[in-house]
Design an enzyme around this catalytic site. Structure first.
Site, PDB file in Angstrom:
ATOM      1  N   CYS A  24       4.267  -1.449   3.069  1.00 49.57           N
ATOM      2  CA  CYS A  24       5.488  -2.004   2.013  1.00 49.57           C
ATOM      3  C   CYS A  24       4.641  -1.191   1.164  1.00 49.57           C
ATOM      4  O   CYS A  24       5.681  -0.507  -0.019  1.00 49.57           O
ATOM      5  CB  CYS A  24       6.188  -3.294   2.100  1.00 49.57           C
ATOM      6  SG  CYS A  24       6.683  -3.442   0.497  1.00 49.57           S
ATOM      7  N   HIS A  68       7.134  -3.888  -4.163  1.00 52.17           N
ATOM      8  CA  HIS A  68       6.348  -5.279  -2.652  1.00 52.17           C
ATOM      9  C   HIS A  68       5.966  -6.886  -3.033  1.00 52.17           C
ATOM     10  O   HIS A  68       6.550  -6.898  -4.279  1.00 52.17           O
ATOM     11  CB  HIS A  68       4.897  -4.757  -2.880  1.00 52.17           C
ATOM     12  CG  HIS A  68       4.042  -5.546  -1.551  1.00 52.17           C
ATOM     13  ND1 HIS A  68       4.728  -5.688  -0.548  1.00 52.17           N
ATOM     14  CD2 HIS A  68       3.341  -6.211  -1.722  1.00 52.17           C
ATOM     15  CE1 HIS A  68       3.932  -6.292   0.137  1.00 52.17           C
ATOM     16  NE2 HIS A  68       2.984  -6.930  -0.896  1.00 52.17           N
TER      17      HIS A  68
END
Length: 482
Positions: free
Chosen positions: A72, A126
Site C-alpha cells: 500500500c 496510506h
C-alpha cells in the site's frame, strides 16, 4: 526527434480534451480500490461488476498497467507524487513520504494550488502505521474515513447485530446494510461532497477499502455467487523459481503462534469472500457514478479508476501481495475524459501508476510539474494502439515487511521489468548489490508464471531486451545508493 514535438503531437490528437480544459476546467473523480485483481475488473470476468462495466463503457481500459511496488504505502506514495519508490527512498508501510521529502508535491496538492477544491473520502494516501496521518495539506477540507485499520471495519448497525455465518479466517457474512462497513459510508460522503461543492472545479478522490481483507461484505453480495462455480485454485509454485521470490503470506495467515493453516474449505470460502467484496465495492461505485451523472457533471468530468496493486488468492501458494509476480504487479486502470474517441475500448500499451499524475495535469490544462517520473497517457487515450513505453517497472524488498524487522532495513531488493513479451526479475543483496537470483516468465505462453524460464534459448532475445530495460532503470547497485 525532440520531446517537444511528441508533446505537440499528443496535444493535437486531443483537441476536444484540451479545448475543454482551456475553456472550463473539468472536474476530476479519482477512484481507488485496494488489493483489486485487474482481470476481475474486466467485462465478462467471473466477478459480478455491473457498475465497473458501465464505467468501462465510457473509459479506456488499460490492460497492461502496473504498480511500482505491490504494497500500500510505497505504491500510493509513488502514484500520488509521480515519483518512483527509489526516488522517494520509500519501500515500507511504516514511513510517511513527508518524513523523507517534506516538501514534495502531490497530485491533489497541485490541483489545489491551481484553483481546484480537493476533497478526500476514504483511503487514498496510506492509512496506517505512519506518524503523519494522510496528507492534510493536499486537501481543501479534512479527509473522511482515511486513516484506520482494515481489521477495525466492524459492522455498525442499529439494533441487534445479525449472526455471522462465515467460518474461514478473515471472513464475515452478516445480513447488514451497505453503510454498516467503511465503503458504504465512503460512498455516502463522496455523494455529499458532490452536492456541496458548486463554485469551484472539484478534484474528488474516493478511496474504497475493498476488496482488501477482511472478506466481510454484506450477505447479499455473498449470495451473488455459487462457491463451487468460482474459478478453481491452482496453488502450484512456479518451477525453478528461487525461494526469495515468495513470502510468508503473513497478512492473511499470520505469524508465530497466531499463524493459521488453511483447509481447502477455508481457501474456497476466502476466495468467495473476495468476490463478494468486489461486488460490494462495485455497488458503492455505482452510487457515486449515479450521483455524478444526476448532478449534470458526468459529461464534463474526468474519471479515473485504479487499484494500488494486485493480489494473490492462493496462487503460487501465496495470499495477499508483496511479490513481483504478475498477480501482484498488474493493476486495474480505467480513464474516462470528455471528448475522447477511445471510450469503451481497451489498450495493451504498457503503463504505470506513476503515469497518472502527468496525465491528469495535461488533461486538465494545468502547468506541468517539474521532475515527475511518469509519462502522460494522453496519446493512448486518442489512439489505444500507441506505445509510449518499452517496459513497466515494479520492485519489492525482502523481508516483504522489513519495517517490522529489528534492523529496519531490507536484506535484498527484487527489481522487476515487464516488457510486452516477458517479465524479468533480479534479486539483489541490499549491502553488496550482488545479484543473488533471477527469474524470467513468458508472458505470452505462460501468463500465470508457472515456469521460470531464465536463460532459455527460446527466449534469449526477449531476455536480452528485458535485461537492458531493467538496467536503464536500475544500475547494479542502485538499491544501496539510497
Amino acid at each position: 526527434m525532440p520531446r517537444t514535438f511528441f508533446a505537440l503531437v499528443a496535444l493535437a490528437c486531443l483537441i476536444p480534451l484540451s479545448t475543454f480544459a482551456a475553456s472550463a476546467k473539468p472536474n476530476v473523480l479519482f477512484i481507488m480500490a485496494d488489493d483489486y485483481r485487474p482481470e476481475l475488473a474486466s467485462y465478462g470476468s467471473s466477478a459480478i461488476t455491473p457498475n465497473l462495466n458501465r464505467l468501462a463503457a465510457r473509459s479506456l481500459q488499460f490492460d497492461r498497467a502496473y504498480c511500482q511496488q505491490a504494497v500500500c504505502n510505497p505504491s500510493r506514495s509513488s502514484m500520488l507524487t509521480g515519483l518512483r519508490p527509489d526516488t522517494l527512498g520509500l519501500w515500507n508501510n511504516g514511513t510517511h513520504f513527508r518524513e523523507l521529502k517534506p516538501d514534495v508535491m502531490t497530485l491533489p496538492l497541485w490541483f489545489k494550488q491551481h484553483g481546484y477544491e480537493t476533497r478526500c473520502s476514504g483511503k487514498i494516501f496510506h492509512n496506517w502505521h505512519t506518524k503523519e496521518k494522510g496528507d492534510a495539506r493536499s486537501w481543501s477540507a479534512p479527509e473522511f474515513l482515511f486513516y484506520a485499520n482494515h481489521g477495525d471495519d466492524k459492522p455498525q448497525v442499529k439494533g441487534e447485530l445479525p449472526p455471522d455465518t462465515a467460518k474461514a479466517p478473515k471472513c464475515e457474512c452478516r445480513d447488514v446494510p451497505d453503510d454498516a462497513y467503511y465503503d458504504g459510508r465512503v460512498a455516502a460522503e463522496a455523494i455529499r461532497v458532490m452536492s456541496e461543492v458548486k463554485d469551484k472545479p472539484l478534484f474528488l478522490a474516493v478511496g474504497f477499502w475493498k476488496p482488501h481483507a477482511p472478506f466481510n461484505a454484506p450477505k447479499k453480495y455473498w449470495d451473488l455467487y455459487q462457491r463451487d462455480k468460482l474459478p478453481p485454485l491452482n496453488a502450484a509454485r512456479p518451477t525453478g523459481a528461487p525461494e526469495i521470490a515468495f513470502h510468508d503470506s503473513r497478512e492473511i495467515l499470520g505469524t508465530g503462534d497466531k499463524r493459521v493453516t488453511l483447509t481447502p474449505g477455508d481457501e474456497a470460502e476466502m476466495r468467495h469472500g473476495y468476490f463478494a467484496n468486489i461486488s460490494y465495492l462495485d455497488a458503492q461505485l455505482g452510487k457515486v457514478l449515479d450521483a455524478l451523472d444526476a448532478s449534470g457533471m458526468g459529461e464534463k468530468s474526468i474519471i479515473v479508476f485504479a487499484g494500488d496493486h494486485g493480489y494473490h488468492l492462493g496462487e503460487h501458494g501465496l495470499w495477499a501481495k508483496t511479490s513481483n509476480f504478475e498477480f501482484d504487479a498488474r493493476v486495474p486502470l480505467m480513464i474516462s475524459a470528455p471528448g475522447m474517441s477511445s471510450a469503451g475500448k481497451k489498450t495493451e500499451s504498457l503503463t504505470e501508476l506513476v503515469d497518472l499524475f502527468p496525465t491528469l495535469v495535461e488533461l486538465c490544462g494545468l502547468p506541468p510539474v517539474e521532475g515527475l517520473e511518469g509519462t502522460s497517457l494522453t496519446p493512448i487515450l486518442k489512439d489505444p494502439l500507441a506505445q509510449l513505453k518499452a517496459a513497466a517497472y515494479t520492485q519489492h524488498p525482502r523481508p516483504a515487511y522489513y519495517d517490522r524487522e529489528p534492523e529496519k532495513r531490507p536484506k535484498a531488493m527484487g527489481v522487476s521489468v515487464r516488457t510486452p513479451s516477458v517479465r524479468y526479475t533480479e534479486w539483489r543483496d541490499w549491502t553488496t548489490g550482488r545479484t543473488i537470483a533471477r527469474e524470467l516468465y513468458d508472458a505470452v505462453t505462460d501468463p500465470n508464471e508457472l515456469t521460470n524460464a531464465i536463460d532459455s534459448p527460446r527466449l534469449a532475445s526477449e531476455q536480452v531486451q528485458a535485461e537492458a530495460a531493467l538496467r536503464r532503470q536500475w544500475r547494479p547497485k542502485s538499491s544501496v545508493d539510497q
